[in-house]
Design a protein around this motif. Sequence first.
Motif, PDB file in Angstrom:
ATOM      1  N   ILE A 126       0.844  -1.202   0.000  1.00  0.00           N
ATOM      2  CA  ILE A 126       0.000   0.000   0.000  1.00  0.00           C
ATOM      3  C   ILE A 126       0.880   1.253   0.000  1.00  0.00           C
ATOM      4  N   PHE A 127       0.266   2.383  -0.345  1.00  0.00           N
ATOM      5  CA  PHE A 127       1.001   3.638  -0.465  1.00  0.00           C
ATOM      6  C   PHE A 127       0.382   4.672   0.458  1.00  0.00           C
ATOM      7  N   VAL A 128       1.248   5.401   1.147  1.00  0.00           N
ATOM      8  CA  VAL A 128       0.796   6.391   2.122  1.00  0.00           C
ATOM      9  C   VAL A 128       1.312   7.774   1.744  1.00  0.00           C
ATOM     10  N   VAL A 129       0.469   8.769   1.996  1.00  0.00           N
ATOM     11  CA  VAL A 129       0.827  10.172   1.804  1.00  0.00           C
ATOM     12  C   VAL A 129       0.354  10.946   3.030  1.00  0.00           C
ATOM     13  N   SER A 130       0.715  12.201   3.082  1.00  0.00           N
ATOM     14  CA  SER A 130       0.253  13.067   4.163  1.00  0.00           C
ATOM     15  C   SER A 130      -1.263  13.200   4.117  1.00  0.00           C
ATOM     16  N   GLU A 131      -1.876  13.324   5.294  1.00  0.00           N
ATOM     17  CA  GLU A 131      -3.321  13.563   5.346  1.00  0.00           C
ATOM     18  C   GLU A 131      -3.698  14.864   4.661  1.00  0.00           C
ATOM     19  N   SER A 148       9.622   5.751 -10.971  1.00  0.00           N
ATOM     20  CA  SER A 148      10.640   5.713 -12.029  1.00  0.00           C
ATOM     21  C   SER A 148      11.255   7.081 -12.248  1.00  0.00           C
ATOM     22  N   GLY A 149      10.640   8.127 -11.669  1.00  0.00           N
ATOM     23  CA  GLY A 149      11.127   9.488 -11.847  1.00  0.00           C
ATOM     24  C   GLY A 149      10.481  10.219 -13.000  1.00  0.00           C
ATOM     25  N   GLU A 150       9.522   9.575 -13.665  1.00  0.00           N
ATOM     26  CA  GLU A 150       8.847  10.209 -14.798  1.00  0.00           C
ATOM     27  C   GLU A 150       7.854  11.281 -14.337  1.00  0.00           C
ATOM     28  N   ILE A 151       7.182  11.046 -13.223  1.00  0.00           N
ATOM     29  CA  ILE A 151       6.233  11.999 -12.642  1.00  0.00           C
ATOM     30  C   ILE A 151       6.884  12.592 -11.405  1.00  0.00           C
ATOM     31  N   THR A 152       7.021  13.906 -11.373  1.00  0.00           N
ATOM     32  CA  THR A 152       7.794  14.546 -10.309  1.00  0.00           C
ATOM     33  C   THR A 152       7.021  15.587  -9.513  1.00  0.00           C
ATOM     34  N   ASN A 153       5.785  15.900  -9.925  1.00  0.00           N
ATOM     35  CA  ASN A 153       5.005  16.926  -9.237  1.00  0.00           C
ATOM     36  C   ASN A 153       3.581  16.419  -9.036  1.00  0.00           C
ATOM     37  N   TRP A 154       3.019  16.677  -7.840  1.00  0.00           N
ATOM     38  CA  TRP A 154       1.680  16.191  -7.547  1.00  0.00           C
ATOM     39  C   TRP A 154       0.635  16.771  -8.484  1.00  0.00           C
ATOM     40  N   SER A 155       0.905  17.930  -9.078  1.00  0.00           N
ATOM     41  CA  SER A 155      -0.054  18.524 -10.017  1.00  0.00           C
ATOM     42  C   SER A 155      -0.258  17.646 -11.253  1.00  0.00           C
ATOM     43  N   GLU A 156       0.701  16.775 -11.547  1.00  0.00           N
ATOM     44  CA  GLU A 156       0.591  15.882 -12.701  1.00  0.00           C
ATOM     45  C   GLU A 156      -0.394  14.736 -12.458  1.00  0.00           C
ATOM     46  N   GLY A 158      -3.241  15.259 -10.357  1.00  0.00           N
ATOM     47  CA  GLY A 158      -4.445  15.847  -9.792  1.00  0.00           C
ATOM     48  C   GLY A 158      -4.266  16.513  -8.450  1.00  0.00           C
ATOM     49  N   GLY A 159      -3.047  16.686  -7.984  1.00  0.00           N
ATOM     50  CA  GLY A 159      -2.799  17.306  -6.693  1.00  0.00           C
ATOM     51  C   GLY A 159      -2.314  18.737  -6.803  1.00  0.00           C
ATOM     52  N   ASP A 160      -1.749  19.225  -5.729  1.00  0.00           N
ATOM     53  CA  ASP A 160      -1.212  20.581  -5.692  1.00  0.00           C
ATOM     54  C   ASP A 160       0.124  20.666  -6.424  1.00  0.00           C
ATOM     55  N   ASP A 161       0.544  21.878  -6.680  1.00  0.00           N
ATOM     56  CA  ASP A 161       1.836  22.111  -7.327  1.00  0.00           C
ATOM     57  C   ASP A 161       2.945  21.972  -6.282  1.00  0.00           C
ATOM     58  N   GLY A 213       7.411  19.473   6.753  1.00  0.00           N
ATOM     59  CA  GLY A 213       6.202  20.274   6.936  1.00  0.00           C
ATOM     60  C   GLY A 213       5.331  20.404   5.703  1.00  0.00           C
ATOM     61  N   SER A 214       5.567  19.599   4.673  1.00  0.00           N
ATOM     62  CA  SER A 214       4.764  19.693   3.446  1.00  0.00           C
ATOM     63  C   SER A 214       4.077  18.367   3.186  1.00  0.00           C
ATOM     64  N   ALA A 215       3.218  18.362   2.166  1.00  0.00           N
ATOM     65  CA  ALA A 215       2.483  17.144   1.800  1.00  0.00           C
ATOM     66  C   ALA A 215       3.088  16.500   0.566  1.00  0.00           C
ATOM     67  N   GLY A 216       4.404  16.644   0.386  1.00  0.00           N
ATOM     68  CA  GLY A 216       5.028  16.158  -0.841  1.00  0.00           C
ATOM     69  C   GLY A 216       5.455  14.713  -0.826  1.00  0.00           C
ATOM     70  N   ALA A 217       5.563  14.099   0.337  1.00  0.00           N
ATOM     71  CA  ALA A 217       6.159  12.766   0.426  1.00  0.00           C
ATOM     72  C   ALA A 217       5.152  11.655   0.134  1.00  0.00           C
ATOM     73  N   ILE A 218       5.684  10.526  -0.321  1.00  0.00           N
ATOM     74  CA  ILE A 218       4.928   9.297  -0.505  1.00  0.00           C
ATOM     75  C   ILE A 218       5.831   8.128  -0.125  1.00  0.00           C
ATOM     76  N   GLY A 219       5.249   7.089   0.415  1.00  0.00           N
ATOM     77  CA  GLY A 219       6.018   5.900   0.780  1.00  0.00           C
ATOM     78  C   GLY A 219       5.134   4.667   0.688  1.00  0.00           C
ATOM     79  N   TYR A 220       5.679   3.514   0.991  1.00  0.00           N
ATOM     80  CA  TYR A 220       4.923   2.273   0.867  1.00  0.00           C
ATOM     81  C   TYR A 220       5.264   1.306   1.995  1.00  0.00           C
ATOM     82  N   SER A 221       4.330   0.397   2.221  1.00  0.00           N
ATOM     83  CA  SER A 221       4.480  -0.628   3.244  1.00  0.00           C
ATOM     84  C   SER A 221       3.507  -1.742   2.905  1.00  0.00           C
TER      85      SER A 221
END
Length: 301
Positions: A126-131, A148-156, A158-161, A213-221
Amino acid sequence: MKRACVVLLALAVLAGCAPAAPVPTPEPTPETTPEAEFYFTRENFPVLDGSTSMVPLAEAAAAVLLGEDDASDLISFNRTSQSFRNLANGNCDALVVAEPAENVFTELSDMGFEYDMAKILNDALIFVVSEDNPVDSLTAGQVRGIYSGEITNWSEVGGDDVEIVPFQRNAEAGSQAAMLRVVMDGTPMMEPPEDYVIDSMGGLMESVRNFDGSAGAIGYSVYYYANDMRMAEGLKIISVDGVAPSDESIAAGEYPFLVPGYAVVAHSEPAGSPARIFWDWLQSEEGQYLIAEMGYVPAAG
Protein backbone atom coordinates in the motif's frame (compact mmCIF):
# COMPACT_ATOMS: atom_id res chain seq x y z
CA MET A 1 -4.74 -5.02 23.62
CA LYS A 2 -6.43 -6.36 20.48
CA ARG A 3 -3.61 -8.88 19.93
CA ALA A 4 -3.77 -10.12 23.53
CA CYS A 5 -7.54 -10.61 23.33
CA VAL A 6 -7.27 -12.43 20.02
CA VAL A 7 -4.58 -14.75 21.36
CA LEU A 8 -6.70 -15.57 24.41
CA LEU A 9 -9.71 -16.25 22.15
CA ALA A 10 -7.65 -18.48 19.91
CA LEU A 11 -6.28 -20.32 22.92
CA ALA A 12 -9.79 -20.97 24.17
CA VAL A 13 -10.98 -22.24 20.81
CA LEU A 14 -7.92 -24.24 19.79
CA ALA A 15 -6.49 -25.46 23.06
CA GLY A 16 -9.47 -25.73 25.38
CA CYS A 17 -8.32 -26.64 28.86
CA ALA A 18 -5.21 -28.52 27.77
CA PRO A 19 -1.79 -27.19 28.76
CA ALA A 20 -0.92 -26.84 25.08
CA ALA A 21 -2.62 -27.41 21.75
CA PRO A 22 -2.12 -31.00 20.51
CA VAL A 23 -1.06 -31.15 16.89
CA PRO A 24 -1.64 -34.27 14.78
CA THR A 25 1.57 -35.61 13.33
CA PRO A 26 1.85 -36.79 9.72
CA GLU A 27 1.19 -40.38 8.76
CA PRO A 28 4.19 -42.61 9.54
CA THR A 29 6.66 -43.32 6.75
CA PRO A 30 9.56 -45.78 6.67
CA GLU A 31 11.76 -42.94 7.88
CA THR A 32 9.49 -41.64 10.66
CA THR A 33 7.30 -43.21 13.33
CA PRO A 34 5.59 -40.25 15.04
CA GLU A 35 3.20 -40.67 17.93
CA ALA A 36 -0.51 -39.95 17.52
CA GLU A 37 -0.25 -36.48 19.05
CA PHE A 38 2.56 -34.00 19.36
CA TYR A 39 2.78 -31.30 22.01
CA PHE A 40 4.98 -28.27 21.53
CA THR A 41 7.08 -27.23 24.51
CA ARG A 42 9.50 -24.39 24.97
CA GLU A 43 12.31 -26.92 24.60
CA ASN A 44 11.16 -28.31 21.24
CA PHE A 45 9.50 -25.24 19.72
CA PRO A 46 11.19 -24.38 16.40
CA VAL A 47 13.38 -21.30 16.18
CA LEU A 48 11.44 -18.90 13.95
CA ASP A 49 12.56 -16.02 11.77
CA GLY A 50 10.95 -13.88 9.09
CA SER A 51 9.48 -10.51 8.14
CA THR A 52 8.69 -7.64 10.50
CA SER A 53 5.02 -7.62 9.53
CA MET A 54 4.74 -11.32 10.46
CA VAL A 55 5.95 -10.92 14.05
CA PRO A 56 2.41 -10.65 15.54
CA LEU A 57 1.40 -13.88 13.76
CA ALA A 58 4.50 -15.75 14.97
CA GLU A 59 3.94 -14.56 18.55
CA ALA A 60 0.28 -15.61 18.47
CA ALA A 61 1.06 -19.00 16.91
CA ALA A 62 3.70 -19.68 19.56
CA ALA A 63 1.28 -18.72 22.34
CA VAL A 64 -1.49 -20.94 20.96
CA LEU A 65 0.71 -23.96 20.31
CA LEU A 66 2.39 -23.70 23.71
CA GLY A 67 -0.85 -22.97 25.58
CA GLU A 68 0.55 -19.73 27.01
CA ASP A 69 -0.88 -16.22 27.21
CA ASP A 70 2.33 -14.71 25.89
CA ALA A 71 5.27 -16.40 24.16
CA SER A 72 6.69 -13.28 22.51
CA ASP A 73 10.05 -13.79 24.19
CA LEU A 74 10.63 -16.71 21.80
CA ILE A 75 10.26 -14.53 18.70
CA SER A 76 13.16 -12.48 17.33
CA PHE A 77 12.97 -11.78 13.60
CA ASN A 78 15.83 -10.58 11.38
CA ARG A 79 13.69 -9.30 8.48
CA THR A 80 12.89 -10.87 5.16
CA SER A 81 16.07 -11.41 3.15
CA GLN A 82 18.34 -12.19 6.09
CA SER A 83 15.87 -14.70 7.48
CA PHE A 84 16.22 -16.86 4.34
CA ARG A 85 19.99 -16.84 4.78
CA ASN A 86 19.55 -17.78 8.42
CA LEU A 87 17.39 -20.75 7.44
CA ALA A 88 19.93 -21.90 4.86
CA ASN A 89 22.74 -21.62 7.39
CA GLY A 90 20.87 -23.55 10.07
CA ASN A 91 20.40 -20.57 12.37
CA CYS A 92 16.63 -21.04 12.49
CA ASP A 93 14.15 -23.83 11.78
CA ALA A 94 11.21 -22.18 9.99
CA LEU A 95 10.20 -18.84 8.48
CA VAL A 96 7.00 -16.81 8.54
CA VAL A 97 7.88 -14.41 5.81
CA ALA A 98 7.24 -12.40 2.67
CA GLU A 99 9.04 -13.10 -0.59
CA PRO A 100 12.65 -11.83 -0.50
CA ALA A 101 14.69 -9.96 -3.08
CA GLU A 102 15.44 -11.97 -6.22
CA ASN A 103 19.14 -12.12 -5.45
CA VAL A 104 18.36 -14.09 -2.28
CA PHE A 105 16.84 -16.91 -4.33
CA THR A 106 20.00 -16.88 -6.43
CA GLU A 107 22.14 -17.12 -3.29
CA LEU A 108 20.14 -20.09 -2.03
CA SER A 109 20.43 -21.82 -5.39
CA ASP A 110 24.19 -21.25 -5.46
CA MET A 111 24.40 -22.78 -1.98
CA GLY A 112 22.44 -25.81 -3.14
CA PHE A 113 19.87 -25.13 -0.44
CA GLU A 114 16.40 -26.51 -1.16
CA TYR A 115 13.33 -25.34 0.73
CA ASP A 116 9.56 -25.84 0.90
CA MET A 117 7.61 -22.59 0.63
CA ALA A 118 3.84 -22.65 1.27
CA LYS A 119 1.53 -19.66 0.90
CA ILE A 120 -0.35 -19.07 4.16
CA LEU A 121 -1.81 -15.57 3.79
CA ASN A 122 -2.47 -12.65 1.48
CA ASP A 123 -1.20 -9.13 2.02
CA ALA A 124 -0.77 -6.10 -0.20
CA LEU A 125 1.67 -3.30 -0.87
CA ILE A 126 0.00 0.00 0.00
CA PHE A 127 1.00 3.64 -0.47
CA VAL A 128 0.80 6.39 2.12
CA VAL A 129 0.83 10.17 1.80
CA SER A 130 0.25 13.07 4.16
CA GLU A 131 -3.32 13.56 5.35
CA ASP A 132 -3.01 17.08 3.88
CA ASN A 133 -2.36 15.74 0.38
CA PRO A 134 -5.60 16.11 -1.67
CA VAL A 135 -4.75 13.06 -3.83
CA ASP A 136 -6.82 10.07 -2.73
CA SER A 137 -6.11 7.65 -5.58
CA LEU A 138 -3.43 6.88 -8.14
CA THR A 139 -3.41 4.48 -11.06
CA ALA A 140 -0.88 1.68 -11.13
CA GLY A 141 0.79 3.49 -14.03
CA GLN A 142 1.04 6.71 -12.03
CA VAL A 143 2.67 4.87 -9.11
CA ARG A 144 5.25 3.42 -11.51
CA GLY A 145 5.72 6.88 -13.03
CA ILE A 146 6.40 8.40 -9.62
CA TYR A 147 8.92 5.75 -8.63
CA SER A 148 10.64 5.71 -12.03
CA GLY A 149 11.13 9.49 -11.85
CA GLU A 150 8.85 10.21 -14.80
CA ILE A 151 6.23 12.00 -12.64
CA THR A 152 7.79 14.55 -10.31
CA ASN A 153 5.00 16.93 -9.24
CA TRP A 154 1.68 16.19 -7.55
CA SER A 155 -0.05 18.52 -10.02
CA GLU A 156 0.59 15.88 -12.70
CA VAL A 157 -1.71 13.45 -10.89
CA GLY A 158 -4.44 15.85 -9.79
CA GLY A 159 -2.80 17.31 -6.69
CA ASP A 160 -1.21 20.58 -5.69
CA ASP A 161 1.84 22.11 -7.33
CA VAL A 162 4.23 20.40 -4.93
CA GLU A 163 7.33 18.35 -5.71
CA ILE A 164 6.87 14.60 -5.13
CA VAL A 165 9.33 13.09 -2.69
CA PRO A 166 9.17 9.27 -3.06
CA PHE A 167 10.71 7.44 -0.12
CA GLN A 168 11.99 3.89 -0.70
CA ARG A 169 12.99 0.94 1.46
CA ASN A 170 16.50 -0.55 1.50
CA ALA A 171 17.39 -3.22 -1.05
CA GLU A 172 17.15 -6.11 1.46
CA ALA A 173 13.63 -5.25 2.62
CA GLY A 174 10.71 -7.49 1.75
CA SER A 175 8.61 -4.47 0.85
CA GLN A 176 11.34 -3.31 -1.54
CA ALA A 177 11.37 -6.75 -3.18
CA ALA A 178 7.58 -6.55 -3.49
CA MET A 179 7.83 -3.04 -4.94
CA LEU A 180 10.16 -4.20 -7.68
CA ARG A 181 8.22 -7.37 -8.39
CA VAL A 182 4.54 -6.41 -8.29
CA VAL A 183 4.56 -2.63 -8.82
CA MET A 184 7.49 -1.74 -11.06
CA ASP A 185 7.23 -5.03 -13.00
CA GLY A 186 10.43 -4.47 -14.97
CA THR A 187 10.35 -0.65 -15.00
CA PRO A 188 13.57 0.61 -13.36
CA MET A 189 13.13 2.52 -10.12
CA MET A 190 14.73 5.93 -9.84
CA GLU A 191 17.96 6.20 -7.89
CA PRO A 192 16.91 8.08 -4.74
CA PRO A 193 19.00 10.41 -2.59
CA GLU A 194 20.55 8.50 0.30
CA ASP A 195 18.31 10.27 2.83
CA TYR A 196 15.22 8.94 1.03
CA VAL A 197 16.15 5.25 1.54
CA ILE A 198 14.79 4.03 4.87
CA ASP A 199 15.89 0.79 6.55
CA SER A 200 12.68 0.05 8.49
CA MET A 201 8.96 0.21 7.77
CA GLY A 202 8.37 2.26 10.89
CA GLY A 203 11.10 4.66 9.85
CA LEU A 204 9.56 5.08 6.41
CA MET A 205 6.15 5.90 7.90
CA GLU A 206 7.76 8.44 10.19
CA SER A 207 9.69 10.00 7.30
CA VAL A 208 6.53 10.50 5.23
CA ARG A 209 4.60 11.77 8.26
CA ASN A 210 7.20 14.36 9.23
CA PHE A 211 8.68 15.37 5.88
CA ASP A 212 9.63 19.04 5.84
CA GLY A 213 6.20 20.27 6.94
CA SER A 214 4.76 19.69 3.45
CA ALA A 215 2.48 17.14 1.80
CA GLY A 216 5.03 16.16 -0.84
CA ALA A 217 6.16 12.77 0.43
CA ILE A 218 4.93 9.30 -0.51
CA GLY A 219 6.02 5.90 0.78
CA TYR A 220 4.92 2.27 0.87
CA SER A 221 4.48 -0.63 3.24
CA VAL A 222 2.49 -3.82 3.54
CA TYR A 223 -1.18 -3.48 4.41
CA TYR A 224 -1.08 -5.43 7.68
CA TYR A 225 1.78 -3.37 9.08
CA ALA A 226 0.18 -0.08 8.07
CA ASN A 227 -3.43 -0.85 8.95
CA ASP A 228 -3.69 -3.60 11.59
CA MET A 229 -0.52 -2.62 13.42
CA ARG A 230 -1.67 1.02 13.16
CA MET A 231 1.64 2.26 11.83
CA ALA A 232 -0.09 4.53 9.30
CA GLU A 233 -1.86 6.65 11.89
CA GLY A 234 -1.65 10.30 10.85
CA LEU A 235 -1.21 9.30 7.21
CA LYS A 236 -3.58 8.61 4.32
CA ILE A 237 -3.57 5.19 2.65
CA ILE A 238 -4.47 5.89 -0.97
CA SER A 239 -6.46 3.78 -3.42
CA VAL A 240 -4.86 2.29 -6.53
CA ASP A 241 -6.89 2.07 -9.76
CA GLY A 242 -9.87 3.21 -7.70
CA VAL A 243 -9.63 0.29 -5.25
CA ALA A 244 -8.92 0.96 -1.58
CA PRO A 245 -6.85 -1.75 0.15
CA SER A 246 -8.98 -3.67 2.65
CA ASP A 247 -9.42 -7.22 3.90
CA GLU A 248 -12.23 -7.64 1.40
CA SER A 249 -10.48 -6.20 -1.66
CA ILE A 250 -7.31 -8.17 -0.90
CA ALA A 251 -9.21 -11.44 -0.36
CA ALA A 252 -11.15 -10.90 -3.60
CA GLY A 253 -7.97 -10.07 -5.53
CA GLU A 254 -9.41 -6.68 -6.52
CA TYR A 255 -6.59 -4.56 -5.13
CA PRO A 256 -3.81 -4.60 -7.76
CA PHE A 257 -0.63 -4.98 -5.67
CA LEU A 258 -0.98 -8.27 -3.78
CA VAL A 259 1.90 -9.64 -1.67
CA PRO A 260 1.56 -13.21 -0.30
CA GLY A 261 3.01 -14.40 2.98
CA TYR A 262 4.67 -17.80 3.33
CA ALA A 263 5.75 -20.50 5.74
CA VAL A 264 9.15 -21.89 4.79
CA VAL A 265 11.22 -24.84 5.99
CA ALA A 266 14.24 -26.65 4.60
CA HIS A 267 13.23 -29.35 2.13
CA SER A 268 15.27 -31.80 4.18
CA GLU A 269 13.16 -31.11 7.29
CA PRO A 270 11.71 -34.54 8.18
CA ALA A 271 8.03 -35.28 8.70
CA GLY A 272 7.26 -35.28 12.41
CA SER A 273 9.91 -32.70 13.30
CA PRO A 274 8.67 -29.63 15.22
CA ALA A 275 9.51 -27.32 12.31
CA ARG A 276 7.64 -29.48 9.78
CA ILE A 277 4.65 -29.83 12.11
CA PHE A 278 4.59 -26.04 12.59
CA TRP A 279 4.78 -25.54 8.80
CA ASP A 280 1.88 -27.96 8.28
CA TRP A 281 -0.15 -26.38 11.09
CA LEU A 282 -0.04 -22.87 9.59
CA GLN A 283 -1.64 -24.33 6.45
CA SER A 284 -4.28 -26.26 8.41
CA GLU A 285 -7.81 -25.13 9.23
CA GLU A 286 -6.73 -24.19 12.76
CA GLY A 287 -3.70 -22.27 11.52
CA GLN A 288 -5.75 -20.42 8.94
CA TYR A 289 -8.31 -19.60 11.63
CA LEU A 290 -5.61 -18.00 13.76
CA ILE A 291 -4.30 -16.05 10.76
CA ALA A 292 -7.78 -14.61 10.19
CA GLU A 293 -8.30 -13.85 13.89
CA MET A 294 -5.01 -11.94 13.96
CA GLY A 295 -6.29 -9.64 11.20
CA TYR A 296 -4.37 -11.12 8.26
CA VAL A 297 -6.16 -12.35 5.14
CA PRO A 298 -5.88 -16.17 5.03
CA ALA A 299 -4.55 -17.87 1.93
CA ALA A 300 -8.02 -19.27 1.20
CA GLY A 301 -9.44 -15.73 1.15
